[in-house]
Design an enzyme around this catalytic site. Structure first.
Site, mmCIF file in Angstrom:
data_model
loop_
_atom_site.group_PDB
_atom_site.id
_atom_site.type_symbol
_atom_site.label_atom_id
_atom_site.label_comp_id
_atom_site.label_asym_id
_atom_site.label_seq_id
_atom_site.Cartn_x
_atom_site.Cartn_y
_atom_site.Cartn_z
ATOM 1 N N SER A 133 0.820 -1.213 0.000
ATOM 2 C CA SER A 133 0.000 0.000 0.000
ATOM 3 C C SER A 133 0.846 1.252 0.000
ATOM 4 O O SER A 133 1.920 1.280 0.592
ATOM 5 C CB SER A 133 -0.902 0.023 1.237
ATOM 6 O OG SER A 133 -1.603 1.256 1.279
ATOM 7 N N LYS A 190 -4.460 -6.662 3.904
ATOM 8 C CA LYS A 190 -4.506 -5.554 2.938
ATOM 9 C C LYS A 190 -5.963 -5.217 2.584
ATOM 10 O O LYS A 190 -6.321 -4.044 2.416
ATOM 11 C CB LYS A 190 -3.712 -5.915 1.681
ATOM 12 C CG LYS A 190 -3.799 -4.871 0.550
ATOM 13 C CD LYS A 190 -3.300 -3.498 1.001
ATOM 14 C CE LYS A 190 -3.005 -2.517 -0.107
ATOM 15 N NZ LYS A 190 -4.069 -2.167 -1.009
ATOM 16 N N HIS A 193 -7.268 -3.212 5.346
ATOM 17 C CA HIS A 193 -6.676 -1.872 5.190
ATOM 18 C C HIS A 193 -7.514 -1.063 4.200
ATOM 19 O O HIS A 193 -7.856 0.090 4.444
ATOM 20 C CB HIS A 193 -5.226 -2.003 4.691
ATOM 21 C CG HIS A 193 -4.658 -0.733 4.139
ATOM 22 N ND1 HIS A 193 -4.986 -0.246 2.881
ATOM 23 C CD2 HIS A 193 -3.808 0.178 4.665
ATOM 24 C CE1 HIS A 193 -4.376 0.888 2.658
ATOM 25 N NE2 HIS A 193 -3.639 1.171 3.739
ATOM 26 N N ASN A 194 -7.847 -1.671 3.079
ATOM 27 C CA ASN A 194 -8.614 -0.936 2.065
ATOM 28 C C ASN A 194 -10.023 -0.622 2.544
ATOM 29 O O ASN A 194 -10.543 0.458 2.254
ATOM 30 C CB ASN A 194 -8.660 -1.731 0.756
ATOM 31 C CG ASN A 194 -7.388 -1.552 -0.045
ATOM 32 O OD1 ASN A 194 -6.313 -1.364 0.516
ATOM 33 N ND2 ASN A 194 -7.497 -1.618 -1.352
ATOM 34 N N GLU A 197 -9.667 2.228 4.648
ATOM 35 C CA GLU A 197 -9.416 3.365 3.738
ATOM 36 C C GLU A 197 -10.757 3.919 3.224
ATOM 37 O O GLU A 197 -10.985 5.139 3.228
ATOM 38 C CB GLU A 197 -8.534 2.860 2.591
ATOM 39 C CG GLU A 197 -8.279 3.815 1.457
ATOM 40 C CD GLU A 197 -7.480 3.117 0.331
ATOM 41 O OE1 GLU A 197 -6.403 2.568 0.605
ATOM 42 O OE2 GLU A 197 -7.948 3.109 -0.828
HETATM 43 C C1 6PG Z 1 -3.322 1.400 -1.468
HETATM 44 C C2 6PG Z 1 -4.698 1.512 -2.086
HETATM 45 C C3 6PG Z 1 -4.780 0.860 -3.404
HETATM 46 C C4 6PG Z 1 -6.191 0.839 -3.999
HETATM 47 C C5 6PG Z 1 -6.703 2.175 -4.339
HETATM 48 C C6 6PG Z 1 -7.979 2.168 -5.176
HETATM 49 O O1 6PG Z 1 -3.288 0.869 -0.375
HETATM 50 O O2 6PG Z 1 -2.337 1.843 -2.052
HETATM 51 O O3 6PG Z 1 -5.618 0.883 -1.229
HETATM 52 O O4 6PG Z 1 -4.347 -0.456 -3.232
HETATM 53 O O5 6PG Z 1 -6.154 0.102 -5.154
HETATM 54 O O6 6PG Z 1 -6.908 2.916 -3.205
HETATM 55 O O7 6PG Z 1 -9.037 1.504 -4.569
HETATM 56 P P1 6PG Z 1 -10.519 1.774 -5.087
HETATM 57 O O8 6PG Z 1 -10.463 1.942 -6.576
HETATM 58 O O9 6PG Z 1 -11.350 0.588 -4.713
HETATM 59 O O10 6PG Z 1 -10.958 3.038 -4.424
#
Ligand code: 6PG
Length: 489
Positions: A133, A190, A193-194, A197
């Protein structure tokens, strides 16, 4: 390559921006890297361009790539998640030897990683599925790296993965990369984590709409507020980029954020997180609302039509209290605490279900630097899990208990005003409802159980009998008698 006889330390397949940047990062840490890409021109362009003069070697076939590597060979895939990962594994297995390692550094769904891990181990090789990430910049300067898969491969890949990862701590020497667990554990972490996010981003967006529509604040005023917040407890990458986005103007002097269409995309990791929560019965309400808020935003055409038809308040907060910005800050902070509490609760459920023995303090520290959700607040989460690794919920830790208690007035004020003004706050409202539900010893599920028993004889437990004994009532029947039959499960 400065030394033609020297074999490469690692091979990397997939020269999109993330892949290229990871190669540059590895090389800058003293590793020699061989590179391959399905479209061969990319290899030529890279080695003759950005990688010129560096310890980066082009390979024009998979055979050549594998032949350039030291033993045990390490090949890292940075290709699109899904079929391309399977295709490369299938092609690599006959070329590599027992004890070699294949790493998948894309956003793969963890069940795929579990399947591939078994497939690769059955062939006598090792497999690592790792979350990476931090976006393009993180890949170059130091991402958070969350590896799982074959434990035997960890000593082989640890030096390089830790070398390229972000570093945190007072001496900047704690790598944001630790072993996560067997099989799909790394990609699972991960995925969470997302999901977090998604939650963090949605919360910030709800606060932004409150400020913009409810309080009529200008982009400059909001920029200043986020800049101020970034110096306190909300100090984080996502608050920092929000601050910067609000100040960004185009060549004509327009604020770019005002020109961006309000229709959110998503690639699926948030949805997977929500599906896992539903699968394990974990109330991950905030993140699920964040995923669905993106879905609602994508109904742009329908929303525009509905806005002409459906009635309600006009999103102006009539008489905001003088300390409304403090209230908003506290609402955001308390909701964020709930989001992480829910996310870690899901990690705990998964750890038990899949037998991963996850280390929550380590996970918090892996997210402390390099990644998209990096924030000062993760230090406090790490401390909570170091103090009590078996902590069932973050809210039961004294520090977080006190933080939420201190934020509570502002949180409730914000949401009451938002509801009165008609400002949508799906994730923040979900957080407060979860909090009020979690601290409620007596929820209305007694009525719900009665309803289930009424229409489907699904039975219920009683408050005046031992748990595990089940009763059925002939609801609405003669005298509403409780059946003599009990069911013990
Ligand atoms: C990271 C992000 C990355 C992710 C984007 C887009 O940790 O660098 O999580 O891996 O692909 O944030 O995610 P979305 O298109 O689902 O918003």
């Amino acid at each position: 390559m400065s030394n033609q006889n020297r074999k490469s330390d690692i091979g990397l397949i997939g020269l999109a921006v993330m892949g290229e940047n990871l190669v540059m990062n590895m090389e800058s840490k003293g590793y020699t890297v061989s590179v391959f890409n399905r479209s061969i021109e990319k290899v030529t362009n890279f080695v003759n361009g950005r990688a010129k003069g560096l310890n980066i070697v082009g390979a024009y076939s998979l055979e050549e790539l594998v032949g350039q590597l030291k033993s045990p060979r390490i090949v890292m895939l940075m290709v699109r998640a899904g079929q391309p990962v399977d295709d490369f594994i299938t092609a690599l297995l006959p070329l590599m030897d027992k004890g070699d390692v294949i790493i998948d550094g894309g956003n793969s769904h963890f069940p795929d990683t579990e399947r591939r891990w078994k497939q690769v181990e059955e062939a006598g090789l090792y497999y690592i599925g790792t979350g990476v990430s931090g976006g393009e910049e993180g890949a170059l300067l130091g991402p958070a790296v969350m590896p799982g898969g074959s434990p035997e491969a960890w000593p082989i890949v640890k030096p390089i993965l830790q070398a390229i990862s972000a570093k945190v701590g007072p001496n900047n020497d704690i790598p944001c990369c630790q072993w996560v667990g067997r099989g799909g554990a790394g990609h699972y972490v991960k995925m969470i984590h997302n999901g977090i996010e998604y939650g963090d981003m949605q919360l910030i967006c709800e606060v932004y709409q409150f400020m913009r529509d409810g309080l009529g604040m200008s982009n400059d005023q909001m920029h200043d507020t986020f800049a101020h917040w970034n110096e306190g407890k909300l100090d984080s990458y996502l608050i920092e980029i929000t601050r910067d986005i609000l100040a960004q103007k185009d060549e004509e002097g327009n604020y770019v954020v005002d020109l961006v269409l309000d229709r959110a995309g998503q690639k699926g990791t948030g949805k997977w997180t929500g599906m896992e929560a539903l699968e394990h019965g974990i109330p991950l309400t905030l993140i699920i609302e964040a995923v669905l808020a993106r879905s609602l935003s994508s109904l742009k055409g329908e929303r525009v039509e509905a806005s002409k038809y459906l009635v309600g308040p006009n999103r102006k907060v009539a008489d905001p209290p003088a300390d409304i910005l403090d209230a908003l800050h506290n609402a955001l902070y308390a909701s964020k605490i709930v989001s992480y509490a829910q996310g870690f609760a899901l990690l705990r459920a998964a750890s038990e279900e899949y037998d991963w023995d996850l280390n929550y303090g380590n996970i918090a520290m892996m997210w402390r630097g390099g990644c998209i959700i990096r924030s000062a607040f993760l230090d406090d989460i790490k401390d909570a899990f170091v103090a009590d690794p078996a902590l069932p919920n973050l809210l039961l830790n004294k520090y977080f208990h006190d933080e939420v208690a201190a934020c509570q007035d502002g949180w409730r004020t914000t949401l009451a005003l938002a509801i009165q003004a008609g400002i949508p706050t799906p994730s923040m409202s979900a957080a407060l409802s979860w909090y009020d539900g979690y601290r409620c010893a007596s929820l209305p599920a007694n009525l719900l159980q009665a309803q289930r028993d009424y229409f489907g004889a699904h039975t219920y437990e009683r408050v005046d009998k031992p748990r595990g004994e089940y009763f059925h009532t002939n609801w609405g029947g003669q005298g509403g008698q409780t059946s003599a039959t009990t069911y013990t499960v």
